[in-house]
Design an enzyme around this catalytic site. Sequence first.
Site, short mmCIF file in Angstrom:
data_model
loop_
_atom_site.label_atom_id
_atom_site.label_comp_id
_atom_site.label_asym_id
_atom_site.label_seq_id
_atom_site.Cartn_x
_atom_site.Cartn_y
_atom_site.Cartn_z
N HIS A 1 5.71 -7.83 -0.47
CA HIS A 1 6.57 -8.18 -1.52
C HIS A 1 6.24 -9.72 -1.34
CE1 HIS A 1 9.33 -5.19 -2.61
NE2 HIS A 1 9.51 -4.92 -1.39
N ASP B 1 5.77 -13.26 -7.31
CA ASP B 1 6.44 -12.28 -8.45
C ASP B 1 6.26 -12.70 -9.74
OD1 ASP B 1 6.84 -10.52 -6.56
OD2 ASP B 1 8.96 -10.44 -6.55
#
Length: 378
Positions: free
Chosen positions: A138, A168
Amino acid sequence: MVQPLENILVLDFSTLLPGPMATLMLAEAGAEVIKFERPVTGEDARLTEPKIDGESIGFAVLNQGKRSVAIDLKSESAKAVLRPLLEKADVIVEQFRPGVMDRLGLGYDAVREINPGIIYCSITGYGQTGPKAAVAGHDLNYVGDAGILSLSRGPDDHPTMPFGLVADIGGGTYPAVVNILLALMARQKSGQGVHLDIAMSEGAFAFAYWAHAEGVVSGRNIESGGSRLTGGLARYRLYTAADGRQIAVGALEEKFWQAFCNVIGQPPELRDDWSDPEACSAEVGRRLGSKPSTHWEPLLAAADCCCTVVKTPAEASVDPNFAARGVFDRKLNIAGKEVQSLPLPIAPEFRSSRKTVGRAASLGESNEDYGAEQPDTQ
């Protein structure tokens, strides 16, 4: 005016944040976006809190204005539904681990046989190739692997978490949008599509360009919080006022630094933050901490020295400057309630003129339009 991506069809197989935000930007510029989700539950973001009458706010913010098709990509019936869409699609955005779309019969090579002009964008943590291609991760892992998490990690007993999802969005969403647009331009000349391999961890490097110059090219050791842009100088730090509010001091240039020092009454012998940054910053902190932010805010604004009081998200949403520029004018409908839409970096000239963007489609709302079975909601 005609939106630049009008008549562009985007098939969205992505979930959560990087891909959905990328396709949201494309939709805001006029593209038709069809979002494919698993039956029954839809993508995971539909389940996240907070919610309005059972509808996830986070999901709605990122998926407004898109169509939703609930479909089991492993089923035989999926091929019949997808084939005509693959033939006419301009862009595909997918966010599975490398190899998953190939196993589903939807990989780049398979789609290119059907549609040579397809622009196929794959967003992953570490890219389609390399030893870490299949490794899960992540944002926190990606910025850690990119070396930028180490630049300002805080004290060992209470490490500082990044304030934003740099990998991200900055390493995934933005590079995806930029490269999709470049690919659309290139296709106008060649007629050919391309497979875009977007690795979020690699895209994060650009956010600390100075660290590359200092820590890689020059070979210097960069200590956490020790560089000029991470708190190593008194003139570029966060300080806490007497009321607990933080003041962002960004007075990098000498003229701004001297103007700031004049406002707080910093002694001349403690203004050289290059020779003794700790003594200098300690005195700045003492002086700013002696009075509340309400005292300092008008004085710093009058001095025009790149020093401001840190705002909360709620305060930023009603900031007079943003209001004057219409940043939060566009509205989103969530479960019948009108709320502020997420500001996006798409020029107003390229977006629709309507102020209410719309809403996020319910799961499988467009199944019938594309010949897919009605989703099971049980």
